[in-house]
Structures are given as C-alpha cells and as structure tokens.
Design a protein around this motif. Structure first.
Motif, PDB file in Angstrom:
ATOM      1  N   GLN A  90       0.814  -1.208   0.000  1.00 20.97           N
ATOM      2  CA  GLN A  90       0.000   0.000   0.000  1.00 20.97           C
ATOM      3  C   GLN A  90       0.849   1.261   0.000  1.00 20.97           C
ATOM      4  O   GLN A  90       0.464   2.284  -0.571  1.00 20.97           O
ATOM      5  CB  GLN A  90      -0.932  -0.002   1.217  1.00 20.97           C
ATOM      6  CG  GLN A  90      -1.881   1.184   1.288  1.00 20.97           C
ATOM      7  CD  GLN A  90      -2.812   1.276   0.086  1.00 20.97           C
ATOM      8  OE1 GLN A  90      -3.182   0.258  -0.503  1.00 20.97           O
ATOM      9  NE2 GLN A  90      -3.191   2.495  -0.280  1.00 20.97           N
ATOM     10  N   ALA A  91       2.027   1.182   0.625  1.00 29.80           N
ATOM     11  CA  ALA A  91       2.895   2.364   0.703  1.00 29.80           C
ATOM     12  C   ALA A  91       3.252   2.889  -0.683  1.00 29.80           C
ATOM     13  O   ALA A  91       3.417   4.099  -0.867  1.00 29.80           O
ATOM     14  CB  ALA A  91       4.171   2.027   1.476  1.00 29.80           C
ATOM     15  N   LEU A  92       3.338   1.996  -1.651  1.00 28.28           N
ATOM     16  CA  LEU A  92       3.682   2.419  -3.006  1.00 28.28           C
ATOM     17  C   LEU A  92       2.514   3.170  -3.645  1.00 28.28           C
ATOM     18  O   LEU A  92       2.714   4.146  -4.368  1.00 28.28           O
ATOM     19  CB  LEU A  92       4.072   1.202  -3.844  1.00 28.28           C
ATOM     20  CG  LEU A  92       4.704   1.481  -5.214  1.00 28.28           C
ATOM     21  CD1 LEU A  92       5.990   2.275  -5.082  1.00 28.28           C
ATOM     22  CD2 LEU A  92       4.972   0.175  -5.952  1.00 28.28           C
ATOM     23  N   PHE A  93       1.293   2.726  -3.348  1.00 29.44           N
ATOM     24  CA  PHE A  93       0.114   3.384  -3.908  1.00 29.44           C
ATOM     25  C   PHE A  93      -0.144   4.745  -3.263  1.00 29.44           C
ATOM     26  O   PHE A  93      -0.857   5.577  -3.824  1.00 29.44           O
ATOM     27  CB  PHE A  93      -1.115   2.487  -3.724  1.00 29.44           C
ATOM     28  CG  PHE A  93      -1.087   1.245  -4.572  1.00 29.44           C
ATOM     29  CD1 PHE A  93      -1.608   1.254  -5.860  1.00 29.44           C
ATOM     30  CD2 PHE A  93      -0.516   0.074  -4.095  1.00 29.44           C
ATOM     31  CE1 PHE A  93      -1.580   0.115  -6.645  1.00 29.44           C
ATOM     32  CE2 PHE A  93      -0.482  -1.071  -4.872  1.00 29.44           C
ATOM     33  CZ  PHE A  93      -1.008  -1.047  -6.159  1.00 29.44           C
ATOM     34  N   GLU A  94       0.425   4.954  -2.102  1.00 33.28           N
ATOM     35  CA  GLU A  94       0.205   6.224  -1.404  1.00 33.28           C
ATOM     36  C   GLU A  94       1.159   7.324  -1.854  1.00 33.28           C
ATOM     37  O   GLU A  94       0.985   8.488  -1.501  1.00 33.28           O
ATOM     38  CB  GLU A  94       0.341   6.008   0.104  1.00 33.28           C
ATOM     39  CG  GLU A  94      -0.772   5.134   0.683  1.00 33.28           C
ATOM     40  CD  GLU A  94      -0.557   4.773   2.141  1.00 33.28           C
ATOM     41  OE1 GLU A  94       0.521   5.132   2.686  1.00 33.28           O
ATOM     42  OE2 GLU A  94      -1.455   4.134   2.733  1.00 33.28           O
ATOM     43  N   VAL A  95       2.163   6.966  -2.638  1.00 32.54           N
ATOM     44  CA  VAL A  95       3.136   7.956  -3.080  1.00 32.54           C
ATOM     45  C   VAL A  95       2.482   8.941  -4.042  1.00 32.54           C
ATOM     46  O   VAL A  95       1.769   8.551  -4.977  1.00 32.54           O
ATOM     47  CB  VAL A  95       4.340   7.287  -3.771  1.00 32.54           C
ATOM     48  CG1 VAL A  95       5.263   8.337  -4.400  1.00 32.54           C
ATOM     49  CG2 VAL A  95       5.113   6.443  -2.778  1.00 32.54           C
ATOM     50  N   GLN A  96       2.741  10.214  -3.806  1.00 30.73           N
ATOM     51  CA  GLN A  96       2.357  11.266  -4.741  1.00 30.73           C
ATOM     52  C   GLN A  96       3.624  12.027  -5.122  1.00 30.73           C
ATOM     53  O   GLN A  96       4.475  12.292  -4.283  1.00 30.73           O
ATOM     54  CB  GLN A  96       1.347  12.227  -4.107  1.00 30.73           C
ATOM     55  CG  GLN A  96       0.002  11.594  -3.802  1.00 30.73           C
ATOM     56  CD  GLN A  96      -0.750  11.178  -5.052  1.00 30.73           C
ATOM     57  OE1 GLN A  96      -0.820  11.932  -6.028  1.00 30.73           O
ATOM     58  NE2 GLN A  96      -1.311   9.972  -5.045  1.00 30.73           N
ATOM     59  N   TYR A  97       3.729  12.348  -6.401  1.00 30.22           N
ATOM     60  CA  TYR A  97       4.850  13.170  -6.863  1.00 30.22           C
ATOM     61  C   TYR A  97       4.246  14.395  -7.540  1.00 30.22           C
ATOM     62  O   TYR A  97       3.937  14.375  -8.743  1.00 30.22           O
ATOM     63  CB  TYR A  97       5.751  12.385  -7.820  1.00 30.22           C
ATOM     64  CG  TYR A  97       7.001  13.158  -8.188  1.00 30.22           C
ATOM     65  CD1 TYR A  97       8.017  13.352  -7.255  1.00 30.22           C
ATOM     66  CD2 TYR A  97       7.141  13.720  -9.448  1.00 30.22           C
ATOM     67  CE1 TYR A  97       9.158  14.078  -7.567  1.00 30.22           C
ATOM     68  CE2 TYR A  97       8.288  14.450  -9.771  1.00 30.22           C
ATOM     69  CZ  TYR A  97       9.275  14.620  -8.830  1.00 30.22           C
ATOM     70  OH  TYR A  97      10.406  15.355  -9.147  1.00 30.22           O
ATOM     71  N   PRO A  98       4.067  15.472  -6.786  1.00 34.85           N
ATOM     72  CA  PRO A  98       3.279  16.621  -7.264  1.00 34.85           C
ATOM     73  C   PRO A  98       4.062  17.636  -8.087  1.00 34.85           C
ATOM     74  O   PRO A  98       3.905  18.849  -7.897  1.00 34.85           O
ATOM     75  CB  PRO A  98       2.781  17.229  -5.948  1.00 34.85           C
ATOM     76  CG  PRO A  98       3.903  16.969  -4.985  1.00 34.85           C
ATOM     77  CD  PRO A  98       4.452  15.603  -5.368  1.00 34.85           C
ATOM     78  N   TYR A 138      14.873  14.301  -8.256  1.00 38.76           N
ATOM     79  CA  TYR A 138      14.441  15.647  -7.870  1.00 38.76           C
ATOM     80  C   TYR A 138      13.340  15.523  -6.812  1.00 38.76           C
ATOM     81  O   TYR A 138      12.153  15.708  -7.109  1.00 38.76           O
ATOM     82  CB  TYR A 138      13.970  16.420  -9.106  1.00 38.76           C
ATOM     83  CG  TYR A 138      15.024  16.436 -10.194  1.00 38.76           C
ATOM     84  CD1 TYR A 138      16.230  17.133 -10.009  1.00 38.76           C
ATOM     85  CD2 TYR A 138      14.855  15.726 -11.379  1.00 38.76           C
ATOM     86  CE1 TYR A 138      17.218  17.116 -10.983  1.00 38.76           C
ATOM     87  CE2 TYR A 138      15.851  15.714 -12.361  1.00 38.76           C
ATOM     88  CZ  TYR A 138      17.024  16.405 -12.144  1.00 38.76           C
ATOM     89  OH  TYR A 138      18.004  16.386 -13.105  1.00 38.76           O
ATOM     90  N   PRO A 139      13.731  15.182  -5.593  1.00 34.04           N
ATOM     91  CA  PRO A 139      12.749  14.856  -4.552  1.00 34.04           C
ATOM     92  C   PRO A 139      11.844  16.009  -4.143  1.00 34.04           C
ATOM     93  O   PRO A 139      10.774  15.771  -3.568  1.00 34.04           O
ATOM     94  CB  PRO A 139      13.621  14.387  -3.375  1.00 34.04           C
ATOM     95  CG  PRO A 139      14.971  14.968  -3.640  1.00 34.04           C
ATOM     96  CD  PRO A 139      15.117  14.999  -5.125  1.00 34.04           C
ATOM     97  N   ASN A 140      12.235  17.232  -4.433  1.00 34.18           N
ATOM     98  CA  ASN A 140      11.394  18.370  -4.052  1.00 34.18           C
ATOM     99  C   ASN A 140      10.214  18.574  -4.998  1.00 34.18           C
ATOM    100  O   ASN A 140       9.338  19.399  -4.717  1.00 34.18           O
ATOM    101  CB  ASN A 140      12.223  19.650  -3.990  1.00 34.18           C
ATOM    102  CG  ASN A 140      13.247  19.625  -2.870  1.00 34.18           C
ATOM    103  OD1 ASN A 140      13.041  18.977  -1.851  1.00 34.18           O
ATOM    104  ND2 ASN A 140      14.361  20.313  -3.067  1.00 34.18           N
ATOM    105  N   ALA A 141      10.181  17.852  -6.100  1.00 31.96           N
ATOM    106  CA  ALA A 141       9.080  17.928  -7.077  1.00 31.96           C
ATOM    107  C   ALA A 141       8.825  19.362  -7.527  1.00 31.96           C
ATOM    108  O   ALA A 141       7.668  19.764  -7.733  1.00 31.96           O
ATOM    109  CB  ALA A 141       7.798  17.314  -6.494  1.00 31.96           C
TER     110      ALA A 141
END
Length: 277
Positions: A90-98, A138-141
């Motif tokens: 589930q943790a993978l489905f919760e990822v958002q990259y905005p 680029y983790p800050n999106a």
C-alpha cells in the motif's frame, strides 16, 4: 550582494565562445515499481546522476508505460501521479509526486515534431516509468515534468528519427529521459535471482546492446530483431526497449555514452542505464 557582484556572477555562468550549454540525455532502466520507494543501488544511481548534470528547466520523459496509437504529450498544469501497477504494498500506492507540468513547453515540443501530429493530452499524468525514477532525482518535485508517449504503430527507426526533431530542447535546459529496460521479459523472471543475476541469454543480449551503444552502432540497435535469438528473448515486446531509441537519437557525433546501474536482476531484466553527453 551589490549589483556589480550580481552581474559578475551572472556573466560567469554564461556559455563561453558563443556555445550553448546542452543538457545530457538519459536512458534509465527503471525495473520494479518498488525502486520508487526503496533506497537501493539503482535509486542511488539515479540520484547521483541528477547531481552530475545541470539542474534542468524541465524533464521530458519517454516512458515504456505510455504506449499509444499516435503521439501524445501531457499538457496540463499539474499532472497526476499514476499508480499503474498491482500487487504491491500500500505504501507504493500512497506515493504522490506533485511536480508541475508545463503546457507552454508541451506546445513547443509538439510544434517541433513534423513527422506526425502530436496531441496535447490532459488525461494521462506521470506513470511509474516516470515518477519512480524522478522522485529520487528531484525529490522536491519543483521541476516541471512532461511525458511524451510512444506510438506503438511505429518501429524503432521512426522513434529514433523523432527524437532528433526534439533535440533543440536540450539547448533550453530540458532533460530528455527515456525510461524502460533494455532486457525485459517478465514471463521468464526468476525469483531466485530477484536480487541480482541474469540468464545467459539475458547477459549475452545486454552485452550486445552495451557494445553497440559504446561503439555508436545505432543502426544495429535500431534493427534489434536481427541481433540474434537472445535479443528476441530479451525484447518479446518493444515498449521497454523503444525509450532507448530516443536517448540514442539525441546523441550527436561528438558525444559519448556512459553506462551506469549496469546490473541484471530477476534473470530476465537488466537495469543498465545510459548517459549521453
């Protein structure tokens, strides 16, 4: 900082001798979606690569997972994070990259392409071929990200040629990134080798690819169906291979290729990645 010092700093970063800085082009072996949330040798390789190239004005991704009839480009202000997989934690489905999009850049990219009409798309977003890699880079999106689809009705030569039409974007700070896997045969995955190792045919195919890349033998790679039975096993369907054609199509005569993340996993997948600069 006074105005004179600001001017000195600005001019110090201008291209020398009238030459424009050109962004590298990348091909990333993205592998399992879990690489999107794991800190491992592959995600570390992506992060380190981002540190080795200039900060881009935008990232344009050609992902194996947007395989369409015709060519499309995302043109929305804020592309959605697409979880186009199943059976993962589930943790993978919760990822958002905005990350934001860039509609103006989408229009400009479409205008550069003359081989076909390009649809400005507002329905897709960033699939896992894009965000699992870029969130480590680029983790800050905070850098705009767009996707260009792969027309499944066209062959490798077409995609190689299409890449050349968008090469001008590299002079504008756009990082063009192909995301797939050179060797990708999920039907033959070995769970005993999931953490490392490849079948003989997979290693032989990958060696052929690497040799041709380093020798700039692009025509052999375009005609991959003629490279032998091991390559036919490595590429049962072309969607994960074709993003490589975009990276190679962008390579100029003066540029060299650097390989990284060069490892086989699961017996029938290779994570081998390429930087062209």
């Amino acid at each position: 900082m006074n105005t004179l010092n600001q001017f000195k700093n600005f001019t110090a970063n201008l291209p020398k001798n009238g030459e424009s800085d050109i962004m590298p082009a990348l091909f990333m072996g993205h592998g399992s979606p879990m690489n999107g949330i794991e800190v491992n040798e592959f995600s570390a390789g992506w992060a380190n690569m981002a540190k080795s190239v200039p900060l881009p004005t935008a990232v344009l991704v050609v992902s194996a997972h947007w395989f369409t009839r015709g060519t499309k480009i995302t043109a929305m202000d804020f592309p959605a994070t697409i979880h186009d997989f199943g059976g993962f934690p589930q943790a993978l489905f919760e990822v958002q990259y905005p990350a934001p999009g860039n509609p103006a850049l989408a229009k400009e990219t479409a205008s550069l392409i003359t081989a076909t009409a390009v649809e400005l798309n507002h329905d897709w977003g960033l699939d896992h071929g894009a965000w699992t890699v870029i969130r480590h880079m680029y983790p800050n999106a905070d850098i705009p990200v767009l996707q260009l689809s792969i027309d499944y009705t066209k062959g490798a030569q077409y995609h190689y040629n299409l890449a050349k039409e968008i090469a001008a974007l590299r002079k504008k700070g756009v990082l063009i990134l192909g995301s797939g896997n050179m060797v990708h045969n999920l039907r033959m995955v070995s769970w005993e080798m999931i953490n490392g190792g490849g079948y003989d045919w997979a290693m032989e195919a990958n060696d052929k690819f690497k040799t041709a890349i380093l020798n700039k033998d692009h025509q052999a790679l375009i005609n991959f169906e003629q490279m032998g039975s091991e390559v036919r096993l490595a590429i049962p369907t072309p969607e994960h291979y074709l993003p490589l054609m975009y990276t190679l199509g962008l390579q100029s005569d003066k540029e060299q290729a650097l390989l990284f993340n060069d490892k086989a996993v699961g017996g029938s997948l290779t994570m081998t990645s390429v930087k062209v600069a």
